[in-house]
Design a protein around this motif. Structure first.
Motif, PDB file in Angstrom:
ATOM      1  N   GLY A   1       5.961  48.446  14.667  1.00 25.14           N
ATOM      2  CA  GLY A   1       4.976  48.101  13.667  1.00 25.14           C
ATOM      3  C   GLY A   1       3.580  48.581  14.027  1.00 25.14           C
ATOM      4  O   GLY A   1       3.274  48.896  15.183  1.00 25.14           O
ATOM      5  N   GLU A   2       2.729  48.613  13.026  1.00 28.51           N
ATOM      6  CA  GLU A   2       1.350  49.063  13.192  1.00 28.51           C
ATOM      7  C   GLU A   2       0.596  48.220  14.223  1.00 28.51           C
ATOM      8  O   GLU A   2      -0.114  48.753  15.070  1.00 28.51           O
ATOM      9  CB  GLU A   2       0.645  48.999  11.833  1.00 28.51           C
TER      10      GLU A   2
ATOM     11  N   TYR B   1       7.252  46.198  22.955  1.00 27.69           N
ATOM     12  CA  TYR B   1       8.222  45.891  21.896  1.00 27.69           C
ATOM     13  C   TYR B   1       8.270  44.439  21.451  1.00 27.69           C
ATOM     14  O   TYR B   1       8.931  44.115  20.462  1.00 27.69           O
ATOM     15  CB  TYR B   1       9.622  46.320  22.355  1.00 27.69           C
ATOM     16  N   TYR B   2       7.567  43.532  22.125  1.00 26.66           N
ATOM     17  CA  TYR B   2       7.794  42.105  21.902  1.00 26.66           C
ATOM     18  C   TYR B   2       7.497  41.659  20.468  1.00 26.66           C
ATOM     19  O   TYR B   2       8.222  40.839  19.901  1.00 26.66           O
ATOM     20  CB  TYR B   2       6.997  41.259  22.893  1.00 26.66           C
ATOM     21  N   LEU B   3       6.448  42.166  19.858  1.00 26.35           N
ATOM     22  CA  LEU B   3       6.124  41.753  18.486  1.00 26.35           C
ATOM     23  C   LEU B   3       7.220  42.139  17.497  1.00 26.35           C
ATOM     24  O   LEU B   3       7.435  41.450  16.497  1.00 26.35           O
ATOM     25  CB  LEU B   3       4.794  42.363  18.032  1.00 26.35           C
ATOM     26  N   ASP B   4       7.906  43.237  17.764  1.00 27.57           N
ATOM     27  CA  ASP B   4       8.929  43.731  16.843  1.00 27.57           C
ATOM     28  C   ASP B   4      10.353  43.332  17.227  1.00 27.57           C
ATOM     29  O   ASP B   4      11.216  43.239  16.358  1.00 27.57           O
ATOM     30  CB  ASP B   4       8.845  45.261  16.757  1.00 27.57           C
ATOM     31  N   TYR B   5      10.615  43.113  18.517  1.00 27.40           N
ATOM     32  CA  TYR B   5      11.976  42.856  18.978  1.00 27.40           C
ATOM     33  C   TYR B   5      12.108  41.569  19.789  1.00 27.40           C
ATOM     34  O   TYR B   5      13.203  41.278  20.254  1.00 27.40           O
ATOM     35  CB  TYR B   5      12.480  44.038  19.831  1.00 27.40           C
TER      36      TYR B   5
ATOM     37  N   HIS C   1      -0.825  48.280  21.787  1.00 28.17           N
ATOM     38  CA  HIS C   1      -0.286  49.033  22.920  1.00 28.17           C
ATOM     39  C   HIS C   1      -1.213  50.193  23.292  1.00 28.17           C
ATOM     40  O   HIS C   1      -1.555  50.380  24.459  1.00 28.17           O
ATOM     41  CB  HIS C   1       1.109  49.531  22.564  1.00 28.17           C
ATOM     42  N   HIS C   2      -1.610  50.957  22.304  1.00 29.40           N
ATOM     43  CA  HIS C   2      -2.467  52.112  22.550  1.00 29.40           C
ATOM     44  C   HIS C   2      -3.906  51.692  22.811  1.00 29.40           C
ATOM     45  O   HIS C   2      -4.505  52.078  23.818  1.00 29.40           O
ATOM     46  CB  HIS C   2      -2.386  53.067  21.352  1.00 29.40           C
TER      47      HIS C   2
ATOM     48  N   ARG D   1      17.935  46.223  22.019  1.00 31.65           N
ATOM     49  CA  ARG D   1      17.816  46.629  20.612  1.00 31.65           C
ATOM     50  C   ARG D   1      16.670  47.634  20.455  1.00 31.65           C
ATOM     51  O   ARG D   1      16.767  48.613  19.720  1.00 31.65           O
ATOM     52  CB  ARG D   1      17.585  45.391  19.739  1.00 31.65           C
ATOM     53  N   PHE D   2      15.576  47.393  21.195  1.00 29.44           N
ATOM     54  CA  PHE D   2      14.433  48.311  21.190  1.00 29.44           C
ATOM     55  C   PHE D   2      14.811  49.667  21.786  1.00 29.44           C
ATOM     56  O   PHE D   2      14.521  50.719  21.220  1.00 29.44           O
ATOM     57  CB  PHE D   2      13.275  47.681  21.967  1.00 29.44           C
ATOM     58  N   THR D   3      15.480  49.667  22.934  1.00 23.54           N
ATOM     59  CA  THR D   3      15.804  50.936  23.583  1.00 23.54           C
ATOM     60  C   THR D   3      16.807  51.741  22.754  1.00 23.54           C
ATOM     61  O   THR D   3      16.723  52.970  22.696  1.00 23.54           O
ATOM     62  CB  THR D   3      16.318  50.735  25.021  1.00 23.54           C
ATOM     63  N   GLU D   4      17.745  51.072  22.107  1.00 21.40           N
ATOM     64  CA  GLU D   4      18.683  51.761  21.212  1.00 21.40           C
ATOM     65  C   GLU D   4      17.931  52.425  20.061  1.00 21.40           C
ATOM     66  O   GLU D   4      18.181  53.587  19.717  1.00 21.40           O
ATOM     67  CB  GLU D   4      19.706  50.773  20.642  1.00 21.40           C
ATOM     68  N   ALA D   5      16.995  51.679  19.468  1.00 17.94           N
ATOM     69  CA  ALA D   5      16.256  52.190  18.313  1.00 17.94           C
ATOM     70  C   ALA D   5      15.337  53.353  18.691  1.00 17.94           C
ATOM     71  O   ALA D   5      15.010  54.188  17.844  1.00 17.94           O
ATOM     72  CB  ALA D   5      15.453  51.055  17.671  1.00 17.94           C
TER      73      ALA D   5
END
Length: 196
Positions: free
Chosen positions: A20-21, A165-169, A27-28, A175-179
């Protein structure tokens, strides 16, 4: 010359639904910026220590440079490993080397995911070129700098610090690494491989 935060090669909302945005902005703009700022500060303090001939804090300064430099380097590579038009499988020389070193692409993918998911706590999954043996290796980098191989040239990296990835996953790292494989920018990774 101070280190600078690189621009993302895409807009903050470009990788949805993978990330997500808000995740990319934090992160950045905060985490990666923090490594850049930390590196600049550590190098400035190290320069002052040399100027003052005072190395009483050398252990802490060396640690700060290693940690922040590695964080800055890995993040700078990480952003280029993703694209809104990514996914699929590599081609050309990179695909040939993956087949040579890992048997085939599915085996490589399985090993990369297993190694990345098994990072204890915070760190990275790394596909790198090992110039000593002239082959690709998959390694884990805990924190940013632990468990790496000297001399390895990172070709592809995947950030598995929870802020990535925590906010999204939430806590579903696998699940994050697969995606991640749905947005991989094989073109940029192939170019980095050929340069290595």
């Amino acid at each position: 010359m101070p280190h600078e935060l690189p621009d993302l090669p895409f807009e903050y909302d470009a990788l949805q639904p993978f990330l997500g945005e808000q995740t990319l902005q934090l992160h950045h703009g905060r985490h990666h910026r923090g490594y850049v700022d930390g590196l600049n500060q550590a190098e400035e303090e190290l320069e002052g220590a040399r100027r003052d001939d005072d190395f009483s804090r050398i252990r802490a300064l060396c640690d700060a440079v290693a940690f922040n430099y590695s964080g800055h380097l890995f993040h700078s590579i990480f952003w280029t490993c993703m694209s809104p038009d990514g996914g699929g499988e590599p081609s050309g020389a990179l695909a040939e080397q993956i087949s040579k070193d890992f048997e085939d692409f599915p085996t490589f993918r399985e090993q990369f995911l297993a190694a990345t998911n098994a990072v204890q706590g915070s760190g990275w999954g790394v596909l790198g070129w090992q110039p000593l043996d002239h082959k690709l290796e998959i390694v884990q980098a805990e924190k940013h700098q632990d468990l790496a191989q000297w001399g390895i040239v990172p070709v592809m990296v995947l950030d598995v610090w929870e802020h990535a990835y925590y906010l999204d996953y939430q806590n579903e790292r696998s699940r994050f690494t697969e995606a991640f494989f749905d947005v991989i920018n094989w073109e940029a990774i192939g170019e980095r491989f050929e340069q290595a």
